[in-house]
Design an enzyme around this catalytic site. Structure first.
Site, PDB file in Angstrom:
ATOM      1  N   GLY A  46       1.180  -1.129   0.014  1.00  0.00           N
ATOM      2  CA  GLY A  46      -0.395   0.313  -0.371  1.00  0.00           C
ATOM      3  C   GLY A  46       1.019   1.254  -0.029  1.00  0.00           C
ATOM      4  N   GLN A  51       2.790   9.966   1.368  1.00  0.00           N
ATOM      5  CA  GLN A  51       4.310   9.694   1.378  1.00  0.00           C
ATOM      6  C   GLN A  51       5.107   9.682   0.239  1.00  0.00           C
ATOM      7  OE1 GLN A  51       2.141   5.545   2.148  1.00  0.00           O
ATOM      8  NE2 GLN A  51       4.662   5.127   3.345  1.00  0.00           N
ATOM      9  N   CYS A  93       6.620  -0.502   7.665  1.00  0.00           N
ATOM     10  CA  CYS A  93       6.041   1.111   6.148  1.00  0.00           C
ATOM     11  C   CYS A  93       7.135   1.827   5.446  1.00  0.00           C
ATOM     12  CB  CYS A  93       5.810   1.986   7.206  1.00  0.00           C
ATOM     13  SG  CYS A  93       4.813   3.517   6.198  1.00  0.00           S
ATOM     14  N   LEU A  94       6.799   1.832   4.291  1.00  0.00           N
ATOM     15  CA  LEU A  94       8.118   2.246   3.317  1.00  0.00           C
ATOM     16  C   LEU A  94       8.656   2.981   3.832  1.00  0.00           C
ATOM     17  CD1 LEU A  94       6.350   1.241   0.063  1.00  0.00           C
ATOM     18  CD2 LEU A  94       8.281  -0.085   0.967  1.00  0.00           C
ATOM     19  N   HIS A 135      -4.075   0.936   7.651  1.00  0.00           N
ATOM     20  CA  HIS A 135      -2.289   1.552   7.819  1.00  0.00           C
ATOM     21  C   HIS A 135      -2.270   2.366   6.653  1.00  0.00           C
ATOM     22  CE1 HIS A 135       1.956   1.169   7.826  1.00  0.00           C
ATOM     23  NE2 HIS A 135       1.918   1.727   6.848  1.00  0.00           N
ATOM     24  N   GLU A 136      -3.158   2.598   5.379  1.00  0.00           N
ATOM     25  CA  GLU A 136      -2.873   3.653   4.763  1.00  0.00           C
ATOM     26  C   GLU A 136      -3.659   5.225   4.662  1.00  0.00           C
ATOM     27  OE1 GLU A 136      -0.190   3.850   2.962  1.00  0.00           O
ATOM     28  OE2 GLU A 136      -0.187   1.451   3.400  1.00  0.00           O
ATOM     29  N   HIS A 139      -1.709   7.072   6.902  1.00  0.00           N
ATOM     30  CA  HIS A 139      -1.387   7.726   6.730  1.00  0.00           C
ATOM     31  C   HIS A 139      -1.869   9.558   6.385  1.00  0.00           C
ATOM     32  CE1 HIS A 139       2.547   6.167   6.741  1.00  0.00           C
ATOM     33  NE2 HIS A 139       2.137   5.369   5.458  1.00  0.00           N
TER      34      HIS A 139
HETATM   35 NI    NI Z   1       3.152   3.099   5.734  1.00  0.00          NI
END
Ligand code: NI
Length: 166
Positions: A46, A51, A93-94, A135-136, A139
């Site tokens: 995701g 991000q 998480c990226l 999670h997204e 963000h």
């Molecule tokens: Ni993330």
């Protein structure tokens, strides 16, 4: 299409509440395509617009590699309208490379939003998809994994991160 730079903690854009999207214009369509490409390239399940440095309410999610029945989801202005249960699971998480933590999330969520052509969509999800959606959407509200863990764990994270930076 183009690969976008993934912003990492402690980038300020990750802490901001993202704005609602009103026009599904060419800019947004290009952003969606670029985010999809960037997510696949980074092997993430995701990605949220903040991000990639864009503070707008847009997420892309694809858990189909691990959950066969799912496919690519593009959601604009997503909202969790119902949730049920609790489940503890590992998450990364990226924007926090190398950091993985166990975290409690709702077991099942009902998410409402619109797709890239403006059609309203309703998604009921559990498992990895349910977790990825939560999670997204976090963000979009300026929340990272480290905002969801205990103060003690957060302190340990900060110390470790300072070391890596040096
Ligand atoms: Ni993330």
């Amino acid at each position: 299409m183009a690969l976008l730079e993934i912003r990492k903690y402690p980038d300020e854009v990750l802490k901001k509440r993202a704005a609602e999207i009103i026009d599904l214009d060419g800019h947004i369509q290009k952003l969606i395509d670029d985010m999809i490409e960037t997510m696949y390239s980074a092997k993430g399940v995701g990605l949220a617009a903040p991000q990639v440095g864009v503070s707008q309410r847009l997420i892309v999610v694809d858990t189909s590699l691990r959950e066969k029945d799912n496919s690519l989801i593009v959601l604009i202005n997503p909202q969790i309208i119902a949730q049920e249960g609790e489940i503890l699971s590992e998450e990364g998480c990226l924007s926090l490379p190398g950091f993985i933590t166990r975290l409690k999330r709702s077991e099942k969520v009902l998410v409402k939003g619109i797709d890239r052509v403006g059609k309203e969509v309703l998604i009921e999800a559990d498992g990895l998809l349910g977790r990825a959606l939560q999670h997204e959407i976090d963000h979009l509200d300026g929340l990272l994994l480290i905002d969801r863990i205990s103060p003690l764990k957060r302190e340990l994270f900060r110390k470790k991160y300072q070391k890596i930076k040096k």
